[in-house]
Design an enzyme around this catalytic site. Structure first.
Site, mmCIF file in Angstrom:
data_model
loop_
_atom_site.group_PDB
_atom_site.id
_atom_site.type_symbol
_atom_site.label_atom_id
_atom_site.label_comp_id
_atom_site.label_asym_id
_atom_site.label_seq_id
_atom_site.Cartn_x
_atom_site.Cartn_y
_atom_site.Cartn_z
ATOM 1 C CD GLU A 40 31.650 39.541 37.582
ATOM 2 O OE1 GLU A 40 30.792 38.935 38.253
ATOM 3 O OE2 GLU A 40 32.060 39.126 36.480
ATOM 4 C CG HIS B 94 29.430 37.306 34.906
ATOM 5 N ND1 HIS B 94 30.803 37.207 35.015
ATOM 6 C CD2 HIS B 94 29.066 36.418 33.962
ATOM 7 C CE1 HIS B 94 31.256 36.303 34.165
ATOM 8 N NE2 HIS B 94 30.223 35.806 33.502
ATOM 9 C CB CYS C 157 31.471 32.866 34.807
ATOM 10 S SG CYS C 157 30.993 32.454 33.122
#
Lengths: 254, 1068
Positions: free
Chosen positions: A215, A213, A102
């Site tokens: 994660e 994302h 990002c």
């Protein structure tokens, strides 16, 4: 091999805000995660050499560095270039891996990692969007995406439209496809990004940046429809594979 | 020589140049930001939008960076210009990438309308306000040039290039004022085409003129007030004139305090005589409604006609209701029960959590974007200032607004509700997203009573370790000798009197001496947050508090009470520019600031860490045990007040309250049982579709997806459940509450949900409060919070927004009733009320079309329930999961139509006229707390064992049972077959609203055993039907005796349900 620590450096400071969950993702993939404030690395004058010796991975996490002012990632990119002067291409040539997520990806773009003809700007719909999407890896160059098929991840950004310099667009695209740089695409047109690109890698396949994302999907209970399959509640999420790929690569290099 | 250079630098002549830089997207790329602006114009005025055929937005930067031209140009190129993406225009300063002329005409050439009629609208910041881009520019130039630029100036603005033959100055002015600019912080000018094509605006003199000026310097002196000889009316006038908001009785008490001989003696010895403006401002802030909750702490004489449930004499409303509930219920996990900050509750042995809800109604009425932005910033800092400091881990927001298609004339200075919504949405987006705090829950309430004053509730939850080194984190401690430090943003003229002004009902304020609008520098706030948590973990400070409402006067004052005094020099506070008066330094509320008590031995390390993290610290003085709040300005004493009197000397208000009883229920539309049933046939489906499109029920996905609800990686239950697999477009339906998993190594979670039922206030605020509590609790139970178990942790936070109760005994009575309703519900459910907030002056007085109007909000109570989830793997969502699952109505089944969304809709829409039958007349749902405890104890895991078999759970609230079922079908697209028994009042059953009720599904194989368990435990239930594969919601009538279907009442396609609910594209 056992007992050998493979370290991942996760940068923070100046408005980055996904450092904790990014560190956790690396941790789950067996890395030793270290979150370091950019200003501390600057005051220690951390050189590329030290960086290579200490960390197998550098991660630029998501967030709003410098409030996204002067285009997203711009001031952070300048700060890294001018205050640390790291040559990331050199870093990966020595065996390192780099991940930008990002705002971290935007920063890598502003640093010119993916070439001088690549930029990123506001989504076509002109606003921030938080939504889960399907993405599919393309080609097999990117180390981080090895062996992955289509997977789902959330996007959370206002500036994710990847742009190629208009005068040499076709030429650039051919070259990037040829080099395996156009490595991750959305299954649908999400934000007007060139070729629905969700992520890019450098020509070595070791520097990887993406707008979604991964994660944020390291446990199944983060999935927005997980309650329909509660039996899987203890399973990892699909984003973890990216971090595990990095671990395999880093471990094999040790 | 040096001096010569200095003057040159200021002039921007000679060796150094001033720069004006315009950057915009290259014409090849679609300008989506302009597109967004055009959409906002379209929503504002469709005809005006049609006049613009083409538009491009350029960023404008004005720079005064005193470096030689040969250094400046490469730096500008590096920082401000992305060559792939943008064109840049700088006049003659540097070559442009654009076409032939190198000016804006190159961009106009690319418009499809040539020759067209072009205009520019230019906006720039007013002097003295926060300019985040300007600040980023200077940091960027410092990075690139490799040196500190303390004298540099940079500011930012925008130039919107628009084309349209029908555009004129009047139309453009409307666009500038209503859409393109925020006039509180920005100014604008129209630039005609001829001027756009010229380079005048890049001339040195012109740039110098355009660069921000320091606000006109005021005198730094203090003002003295001769209070002692003032008569009653003069005291009151003075308070009015100075915006102190102090009543005559309060002014009188202050007058007496200053004239006490002992006090005079002390003051004489300090070189002070009559009260100073600084002292009066401190009183004004410390004795404000905002801080002291004077109405809530008043003594009340209460009267009502019929009943005596509520005492006639209430010594202190707050102590007798809310505080008393916390004490009576009492829980060991309540670690700290401070009402002013947040309470602190244990999460487990190692960690604790806290929660706080604030309102920002007045600022958001003036400036929706800034008001909401700073609202979220402020409540984040409240959490950061909670105990030793907690990390904000989630936000939630509730807005109450007039309907977005409000079409009647607007009163003067009132913004259209749609603009308010657009502004607050952007504010929350920037406030939450940019600081990395997810927005996990919220609500929107539309009712035209909120036209005069929108309600903007901002809530934040925090997480903290229970111990840091030797210290327990839940308590603040301040020792005499600790340094008083202010960290974060510098003080400016913005935000003076913000919280005291919110007590005034008129928006027509004299803002000439201050800028009531406050802005947030989200980067500075994020840096402060990161720094403080790091400093906490290193044990570098002893206490911290938000420097919010009331500025230093309250943050230092409150901490001073812990040590017993403070002495500080406010002249040492860092400011944005010189010329601030001492009183302004003391009360300015602008953002991103925190106040701390730092032990002197830790100061070097504290300052070192701050420097490393790019956070500024002002060391203002030290905490003492003198019993006094002493303030100097450049060594001169400007305030010296007795702390005890300041905090405890406020005279208690004494008020009367009178409740007339409930109004009588509406009667129109009553008919026979048969007529009622007949009217449902065929029409029921249309009513459902209409209801689903009601603003209070319809999808908020367009809003939710613009907030980051997942950052920090903890989300378990998001605002929406989404079904992705198998479809290209993911479909989403609503969830009842949010759940996060705050710890990596623990499967425990935290659920947060809201309850808000202002429509019931018109019937009875007592009932409204009960309903709000019930709804908030049901919402968190739906997703999996515990209830009734021995170690369960559930807390309620109350946030009152009221029309001024001082205006009439009826309004005061509504507050009293709400407090007692709240108390009854909380006691019955045995849940402590742990912290709260009130905003008591939500009225507007002004003019509409020349006539005076007073607009008051509905008495509104937002209840927030927070509960621990023992295992997030057992969390639930509302959607029906599989075909064949049994659908149940669980819990309460007494629904009423009075005060329901259906009735609200029918009053608005004349075209639907159903027959509603009930011999007893219209009724409301009423609580039964005994029943509630049974139902909630089962769902919450205290009794029984089959709650894990619930596959979905959704509370029945706005719109009633049928809406709840429809919402559970939306994402997955299954259908449902429902049955109503003969003899049930169909309208009430399907569309009525009530207490303690849920829609649940259970798979067929467990239905028998779960029904048995419910039966044994006395949990009321009713089998409604099954989830079916055909995508229809079908409702039919059955004979309960024989279980045979008598007739189909209506059938609705789920696709129609979905499109009625999700008005996608309406807003954006």
């Amino acid at each position: 091999m056992s007992g050998l620590k493979i370290r991942a450096l996760i940068l923070t400071g100046d408005g980055l805000n996904c450092e904790t969950e990014t560190a956790q993702a690396f941790q789950m993939a067996h890395f030793e995660s270290e979150i370091r404030h950019l200003n501390d690395l600057i005051s220690e004058k951390m050189t590329l050499n030290q960086l290579s010796l200490t960390y197998s991975v550098i991660a630029f996490p998501g967030g709003f560095s410098f409030g996204d002012e002067l285009t997203s990632g711009k001031v952070l990119a300048l700060k890294i270039q001018y205050r640390l002067g790291w040559n990331l291409t050199e870093y990966v040539a020595r065996g390192g891996l780099v991940l930008g997520i990002c705002n971290g990806f935007q920063t890598l773009i502003r640093m010119g990692i993916f070439g001088r003809e690549v930029s990123i700007t506001h989504n076509l719909r002109g606003h921030f969007i938080n939504k889960w999407v399907k993405v599919t890896p393309h080609g097999n160059k990117c180390v981080w995406l090895r062996g992955l098929g289509t997977f789902e991840v959330p996007v959370r950004h206002a500036e994710g439209r990847i742009i190629l310099g208009s005068t040499r667009r076709t030429e650039m695209l051919d070259k990037m496809n040829h080099l395996g740089m156009t490595c991750l695409k959305y299954d649908v047109d999400l934000n007007g990004s060139e070729e629905s690109l969700a992520g890019l890698s450098d020509s070595s396949g070791r520097i990887f940046g993406l707008m979604p994302h991964p994660e944020a999907f390291i446990r199944w209970t983060a999935y927005p429809d997980w309650t329909s399959q509660p039996a899987r509640a203890s399973s990892p999420g699909q984003g973890l594979a990216i971090f595990e790929n990095a671990y395999k690569e880093a471990a094999s290099a040790k | 020589m040096l001096r010569f250079y200095h003057s040159e630098e200021v002039d921007g002549l000679g060796g150094f140049v001033l720069a004006r830089i315009e950057v915009g997207l290259r014409p090849d790329f679609e300008d989506s930001v302009s597109k967004r602006l055009l959409r906002r114009i379209e929503l504002f005025d469709f005809n005006l939008r049609k006049k613009i055929r083409w538009a491009r937005l350029l960023e404008v930067y004005w720079l005064d960076i005193a470096v030689p031209r040969e250094e400046l140009i490469p730096a500008i190129t590096e920082i401000c210009w992305d060559k792939v993406l943008q064109w840049v225009f700088t006049g003659n300063l540097m070559p442009s990438a654009a076409g032939k002329s190198g000016g804006l005409q190159d961009l106009m050439q690319e418009s499809p309308f040539r020759p067209g009629k072009f205009w520019g609208i230019e906006r720039r910041f007013r002097a003295g306000v926060t300019d985040n881009v300007g600040r980023a520019l200077i940091e960027a130039f410092e990075i690139v040039l490799g040196r500190s630029l303390s004298q540099a100036r940079a500011s930012s603005g925008g130039l919107w290039l628009v084309e349209g033959p029908d555009l004129n100055e009047d139309g453009l002015a409307i666009i500038a004022r209503e859409i393109f600019c925020n006039e509180l912080v920005e100014t604008w000018t129209l630039v005609p085409e001829e001027l756009l094509k010229k380079n005048d605006r890049f001339h040195q003199e012109r740039i110098k003129y355009d660069l921000p000026k320091i606000p006109r310097q005021g005198s730094e002196s203090i003002e003295i007030f001769e209070l002692k000889n003032l008569e009653a009316s003069a005291l009151e006038d003075l308070s009015q004139k100075k915006y102190w908001g102090l009543s005559f009785i309060e002014m009188k008490a202050i007058q007496e305090y200053f004239s006490e001989p002992s006090e005079q003696e002390i003051r004489k010895s300090k070189g002070l005589l009559e009260p100073t403006d600084v002292e009066m401002e401190i009183f004004s802030q410390t004795w404000s409604e905002h801080y002291q909750h004077k109405i809530f702490n008043s003594k009340i004489h209460y009267q009502e006609k019929d009943s005596d449930l509520i005492p006639r004499q209430i010594e202190n409303l707050f102590q007798s209701t809310i505080r008393a509930t916390a004490i009576e219920v009492g829980r060991s996990w309540l670690l700290s029960d401070s009402h002013e900050n947040s309470g602190i509750y244990s999460f487990d042995e190692e960690d604790a959590f806290c929660i706080k809800v604030e309102t920002h109604n007045f600022p958001s009425a003036l400036d929706p974007y800034g008001g909401a932005l700073t609202g979220i910033g402020a409540v984040n800092r409240d959490i950061l200032g909670c105990g030793l400091g907690a990390k904000p881990i989630f936000n939630f927001d509730v807005f109450c607004l007039a309907s977005s298609d409000y079409a009647k004339p607007l009163p003067d200075r009132i913004l259209h509700p749609r603009r308010i919504l657009d502004g607050v949405r952007r504010g929350i987006e920037h406030g939450g997203n940019k600081t990395g705090v997810p927005t996990i829950n919220g609500a929107l309430v539309f009712d035209d009573h909120y036209l005069g004053r929108p309600l903007i509730y901002c809530g934040t939850g925090g997480f903290m370790p229970r111990r840091s080194g030797e210290r327990s984190c839940e308590f603040k401690q301040v020792l005499s000798g600790d340094r008083i430090c202010m960290v974060g943003g510098r003080i400016g003229k913005d935000g003076i009197h913000q919280s005291t002004l919110s007590s005034f009902s008129s928006l027509a304020l004299d803002a000439s001496s201050s800028l009531p609008a406050v802005q947030l520098d989200s980067l500075t706030q994020k840096r402060v947050m990161d720094f403080l948590l790091e400093a906490r973990d290193q044990g570098l400070y002893r206490a911290v508090t938000n420097n919010g409402a009331g500025g230093l006067s309250l943050s230092v004052g409150q901490m001073a009470r812990l040590s017993g005094g403070a002495i500080l020099d406010v002249g040492l506070a860092m400011t944005k520019y010189p010329g601030l008066k001492p009183f302004e330094l003391v009360v300015s509320e602008s953002q991103e600031r925190m106040a701390l008590a730092v032990p002197p031995e830790q100061m070097p390390q504290f300052l070192l860490l701050a420097e490393k993290r790019g956070v500024e610290v002002s060391d203002l003085g030290e905490f003492t045990q003198s019993g006094r709040l002493e303030m100097n300005y450049s060594k001169q004493r400007v305030a010296d007040l007795d702390l005890k009197f300041l905090y405890e000397g406020l005279p208690q208000l004494e008020l009367t309250a009178f409740w007339e009883g409930r109004p009588s229920a509406p009667e129109q539309g009553l008919g026979s049982a048969q007529a009622c049933l007949d009217s449902l046939i065929g029409q029921g489906g249309d009513i459902l579709l209409h209801l689903l499109g009601q603003p209070n029920i319809a999808s908020k996905e367009w809003l939710i997806r613009q907030y980051d609800h997942e950052v920090q990686g903890m989300s378990v239950i998001k605002p929406l459940h989404t079904v992705i697999s198998g479809t290209l477009t993911a479909l989403s339906g609503p969830n009842d509450a949010g759940v996060v998993k705050p710890k990596v190594i623990s499967d425990r979670g935290l659920a947060v949900g809201c309850g808000i039922q202002p429509k019931l206030s018109e019937i009875d605020p007592f009932l409204m409060a009960q309903a709000s509590v019930d709804e908030a609790l049901r919402n968190i139970l739906c997703v999996g919070a515990e209830y009734g178990t021995s170690d369960c942790i559930t807390a309620l936070v109350s946030s009152f927004c009221w029309p001024d109760p001082l205006r009439s005994p009826q309004k005061m009575a509504s507050l009293v009733r709400a407090c007692y309703g709240l108390r009854e519900a909380a006691l019955a459910l045995s849940i402590p009320l742990v912290s709260g907030k009130d905003s008591m002056k939500n009225d507007f007085q002004g003019k509409c079309e020349g006539r005076p109007v007073t607009l008051s909000i509905l008495p509104t109570l937002l209840m927030t329930a927070v509960g621990r989830v023992s295992d997030i793997k057992l969390c639930r969502t509302a959607d029906f999961k599989a075909v064949g699952d049994c659908i149940y109505l669980l819990g309460g089944s007494q629904f009423g139509l009075w005060g329901s969304e259906l009735m609200f809709m029918l009053n608005q829409k004349g075209d639907i006229k159903p027959t509603i039958q009930d011999e007893r007349g219209f009724r409301t749902g009423e609580p039964s707390w005994t029943l509630a405890r049974k139902v909630y104890s089962w769902i919450g895991g205290a009794v029984g064992k089959l709650q894990i078999r619930l596959k979905s759970l959704h509370d029945i609230s706005e719109g009633g049972l049928l809406v709840a079922v429809a919402e559970s079908l939306i994402a997955r697209g299954f259908g449902a077959a429902l049955h109503i028994s003969v003899g049930v009042n169909g309208w009430e059953f399907l569309f009525g609203e009530g207490f303690h009720s849920f829609v649940a599904t259970v798979s067929e194989e467990f239905s028998k055993s779960i029904e048995l368990e419910w039966g044994e435990l006395g949990v009321p239930f009713q089998r409604l039907g099954i989830v079916q594969s055909p995508p229809y919601l079908e409702v039919s009538l059955v004979d309960p005796e024989s279980s045979t279907n008598l007739k189909s009442l209506f059938k609705v396609d789920v696709k129609r349900i979905r499109s009625a609910w999700s008005k996608e594209g309406y807003w954006e």
